[in-house]
Design a protein around this motif. Structure first.
Motif, PDB file in Angstrom:
ATOM      1  N   LEU A  49       0.814  -1.151   0.134  1.00 28.26           N
ATOM      2  CA  LEU A  49      -0.119  -0.046   0.194  1.00 28.26           C
ATOM      3  C   LEU A  49       0.949   1.263   0.004  1.00 28.26           C
ATOM      4  N   ASP A  50       1.935   1.428   0.715  1.00 26.67           N
ATOM      5  CA  ASP A  50       2.832   2.241   0.771  1.00 26.67           C
ATOM      6  C   ASP A  50       3.537   2.498  -0.352  1.00 26.67           C
ATOM      7  N   ALA A  51       4.149   1.385  -1.225  1.00 31.94           N
ATOM      8  CA  ALA A  51       4.535   1.887  -2.566  1.00 31.94           C
ATOM      9  C   ALA A  51       3.756   2.230  -3.652  1.00 31.94           C
ATOM     10  N   VAL A  52       2.311   1.943  -3.731  1.00 33.56           N
ATOM     11  CA  VAL A  52       1.377   2.216  -4.601  1.00 33.56           C
ATOM     12  C   VAL A  52       1.110   3.794  -4.436  1.00 33.56           C
ATOM     13  N   VAL A  53       0.912   4.227  -3.207  1.00 30.89           N
ATOM     14  CA  VAL A  53       0.756   5.740  -2.685  1.00 30.89           C
ATOM     15  C   VAL A  53       1.936   6.530  -3.351  1.00 30.89           C
ATOM     16  N   GLU A  54       3.203   6.019  -2.970  1.00 32.02           N
ATOM     17  CA  GLU A  54       4.263   6.801  -3.303  1.00 32.02           C
ATOM     18  C   GLU A  54       4.731   7.019  -4.541  1.00 32.02           C
ATOM     19  N   HIS A  55       4.518   5.849  -5.450  1.00 32.32           N
ATOM     20  CA  HIS A  55       4.597   5.745  -6.990  1.00 32.32           C
ATOM     21  C   HIS A  55       3.404   6.729  -7.388  1.00 32.32           C
ATOM     22  N   ALA A  56       2.175   6.823  -7.038  1.00 33.60           N
ATOM     23  CA  ALA A  56       1.137   7.712  -7.381  1.00 33.60           C
ATOM     24  C   ALA A  56       1.405   9.045  -7.305  1.00 33.60           C
ATOM     25  N   MET A  57       1.973   9.399  -6.070  1.00 27.09           N
ATOM     26  CA  MET A  57       2.305  10.810  -5.848  1.00 27.09           C
ATOM     27  C   MET A  57       3.740  11.109  -6.649  1.00 27.09           C
ATOM     28  N   SER A  58       4.472  10.132  -7.022  1.00 28.96           N
ATOM     29  CA  SER A  58       5.416  10.868  -7.862  1.00 28.96           C
ATOM     30  C   SER A  58       5.177  10.947  -9.299  1.00 28.96           C
ATOM     31  N   ALA A  59       4.150  10.039  -9.587  1.00 23.62           N
ATOM     32  CA  ALA A  59       3.820  10.166 -11.065  1.00 23.62           C
ATOM     33  C   ALA A  59       2.737  11.271 -11.479  1.00 23.62           C
ATOM     34  N   LEU A  60       2.034  11.740 -10.510  1.00 20.68           N
ATOM     35  CA  LEU A  60       0.927  12.863 -10.688  1.00 20.68           C
ATOM     36  C   LEU A  60       1.502  13.979  -9.981  1.00 20.68           C
ATOM     37  N   ALA A  61       0.934  15.104 -10.276  1.00 21.83           N
ATOM     38  CA  ALA A  61       0.945  16.309  -9.687  1.00 21.83           C
ATOM     39  C   ALA A  61       0.346  16.502  -8.362  1.00 21.83           C
ATOM     40  N   ALA A  62       0.376  15.688  -7.535  1.00 25.15           N
ATOM     41  CA  ALA A  62      -0.508  15.489  -6.277  1.00 25.15           C
ATOM     42  C   ALA A  62       0.457  15.948  -5.158  1.00 25.15           C
ATOM     43  N   THR A  63      -0.463  16.754  -4.368  1.00 30.52           N
ATOM     44  CA  THR A  63       0.045  17.221  -3.112  1.00 30.52           C
ATOM     45  C   THR A  63      -0.135  16.100  -1.962  1.00 30.52           C
ATOM     46  N   ARG A  64      -1.211  15.321  -2.313  1.00 35.56           N
ATOM     47  CA  ARG A  64      -1.474  14.174  -1.005  1.00 35.56           C
ATOM     48  C   ARG A  64      -1.939  13.094  -1.707  1.00 35.56           C
ATOM     49  N   GLY A  65      -1.767  11.937  -1.062  1.00 36.96           N
ATOM     50  CA  GLY A  65      -2.237  10.625  -1.516  1.00 36.96           C
ATOM     51  C   GLY A  65      -2.588   9.721  -0.441  1.00 36.96           C
ATOM     52  N   PHE A  66      -3.824   8.994  -0.518  1.00 36.23           N
ATOM     53  CA  PHE A  66      -4.422   8.136   0.199  1.00 36.23           C
ATOM     54  C   PHE A  66      -4.762   6.859  -0.446  1.00 36.23           C
ATOM     55  N   LEU A  67      -4.538   5.689   0.296  1.00 33.22           N
ATOM     56  CA  LEU A  67      -5.192   4.470  -0.056  1.00 33.22           C
ATOM     57  C   LEU A  67      -6.105   4.101   0.978  1.00 33.22           C
ATOM     58  N   ILE A  68      -7.301   3.956   0.566  1.00 36.11           N
ATOM     59  CA  ILE A  68      -8.297   3.948   1.729  1.00 36.11           C
ATOM     60  C   ILE A  68      -8.859   2.598   1.571  1.00 36.11           C
ATOM     61  N   LEU A  69      -9.029   1.654   2.707  1.00 42.32           N
ATOM     62  CA  LEU A  69      -9.841   0.485   2.566  1.00 42.32           C
ATOM     63  C   LEU A  69     -11.063   0.378   2.952  1.00 42.32           C
ATOM     64  N   TYR A  70     -12.048  -0.231   2.252  1.00 38.94           N
ATOM     65  CA  TYR A  70     -13.467  -0.233   2.330  1.00 38.94           C
ATOM     66  C   TYR A  70     -13.839  -1.540   3.045  1.00 38.94           C
ATOM     67  N   ASP A  71     -14.531  -1.435   4.105  1.00 42.34           N
ATOM     68  CA  ASP A  71     -15.162  -2.603   4.690  1.00 42.34           C
ATOM     69  C   ASP A  71     -16.864  -2.615   4.234  1.00 42.34           C
ATOM     70  N   ARG A  72     -17.080  -3.533   3.360  1.00 43.07           N
ATOM     71  CA  ARG A  72     -18.336  -3.732   3.056  1.00 43.07           C
ATOM     72  C   ARG A  72     -19.313  -3.960   4.076  1.00 43.07           C
ATOM     73  N   GLU A  73     -18.954  -4.807   5.017  1.00 45.49           N
ATOM     74  CA  GLU A  73     -20.030  -5.333   5.971  1.00 45.49           C
ATOM     75  C   GLU A  73     -20.372  -4.042   6.825  1.00 45.49           C
ATOM     76  N   THR A  74     -19.351  -3.160   7.514  1.00 49.59           N
ATOM     77  CA  THR A  74     -19.788  -2.297   8.095  1.00 49.59           C
ATOM     78  C   THR A  74     -19.787  -0.885   7.649  1.00 49.59           C
ATOM     79  N   ASP A  75     -19.897  -0.657   6.232  1.00 46.35           N
ATOM     80  CA  ASP A  75     -19.868   0.297   5.383  1.00 46.35           C
ATOM     81  C   ASP A  75     -18.673   1.485   5.848  1.00 46.35           C
ATOM     82  N   THR A  76     -17.447   0.939   6.325  1.00 44.59           N
ATOM     83  CA  THR A  76     -16.614   2.096   6.618  1.00 44.59           C
ATOM     84  C   THR A  76     -15.455   2.079   5.800  1.00 44.59           C
ATOM     85  N   LEU A  77     -14.872   3.234   5.764  1.00 47.20           N
ATOM     86  CA  LEU A  77     -13.504   3.678   4.972  1.00 47.20           C
ATOM     87  C   LEU A  77     -12.394   3.832   5.957  1.00 47.20           C
ATOM     88  N   THR A  78     -11.608   3.079   5.787  1.00 48.48           N
ATOM     89  CA  THR A  78     -10.230   3.244   6.706  1.00 48.48           C
ATOM     90  C   THR A  78      -8.960   3.539   5.943  1.00 48.48           C
TER      91      THR A  78
END
Length: 189
Positions: free
Chosen positions: A17-46
């Motif tokens: 997850l860290d590698a994906v966000v790091e590479h997304a940040m370096s490839a795009l003109a992004a200030t911030r990057g997040f990888l959020i996990l979704y729990d369908r059972e509780t409908d929560t984002l973490t």
């Protein structure tokens, strides 16, 4: 290509997850990057991986960074990628107070999905520039989201298999120790 090489060689969920966000940040003109996990059972984002280009290190707490929950929720529930060139003037997200409150100018959000389900979302934004992202950026981020989904599913399966393996070993240890009281504790150790 670099992300594919990293995530295909790795089984540690955190590192993937860290590698994906790091590479997304370096490839795009992004200030911030997040990888959020979704729990369908509780409908929560973490938040699972968080990066801010203005901070040298990842924040100790994901609470320190906030994002557009309106964009994120729409992406995860619909399974569609979202490109928001100018968040302050985008009618789709005007009702979302987080865009104005946090000064988000541009945002991209793509689902992170396995072959079976949506596992979360990959979100990047730019706090300074409207129009920081275009369709090519969205396609690149979507490719990273697909890679992340496959790698995350593989890591989750690896973790599950590891738990099953250790459970099997513990059951064998219990069986051996139940038969021989003299060496009880030896096999466990």
């Amino acid at each position: 290509y670099e992300v594919g090489a990293v995530v295909n060689a790795e089984t540690d969920r955190r590192k993937i997850l860290d590698a994906v966000v790091e590479h997304a940040m370096s490839a795009l003109a992004a200030t911030r990057g997040f990888l959020i996990l979704y729990d369908r059972e509780t409908d929560t984002l973490t938040p699972a991986a968080v990066r801010d280009s203005e901070r040298r290190e990842p924040p100790a707490s994901s609470v320190a960074l906030t994002l557009s929950k309106t964009i994120l929720t729409d992406c995860v529930r619909s399974g569609r990628s979202i490109l928001c060139r100018d968040a302050l003037s985008d009618a789709r997200f005007r009702a979302g107070g987080s865009i104005i409150l946090h000064g988000i100018r541009s945002a991209c959000c793509v689902p992170v999905e396995s072959r079976r389900e949506i596992l979360g979302a990959l979100y990047v934004d730019n706090l300074q520039t409207a129009g920081a992202f275009d369709e090519e950026d969205l396609q690149l981020l979507a490719a990273l989201g697909r890679l992340a989904g496959d790698a995350l599913e593989r890591a989750l399966l690896h973790e599950r298999n590891e738990r099953l393996f250790y459970g099997l070993i513990r059951a064998l240890v219990s069986t051996v120790e139940a038969k021989d009281t003299y060496t009880r504790g030896h096999t466990e150790r």
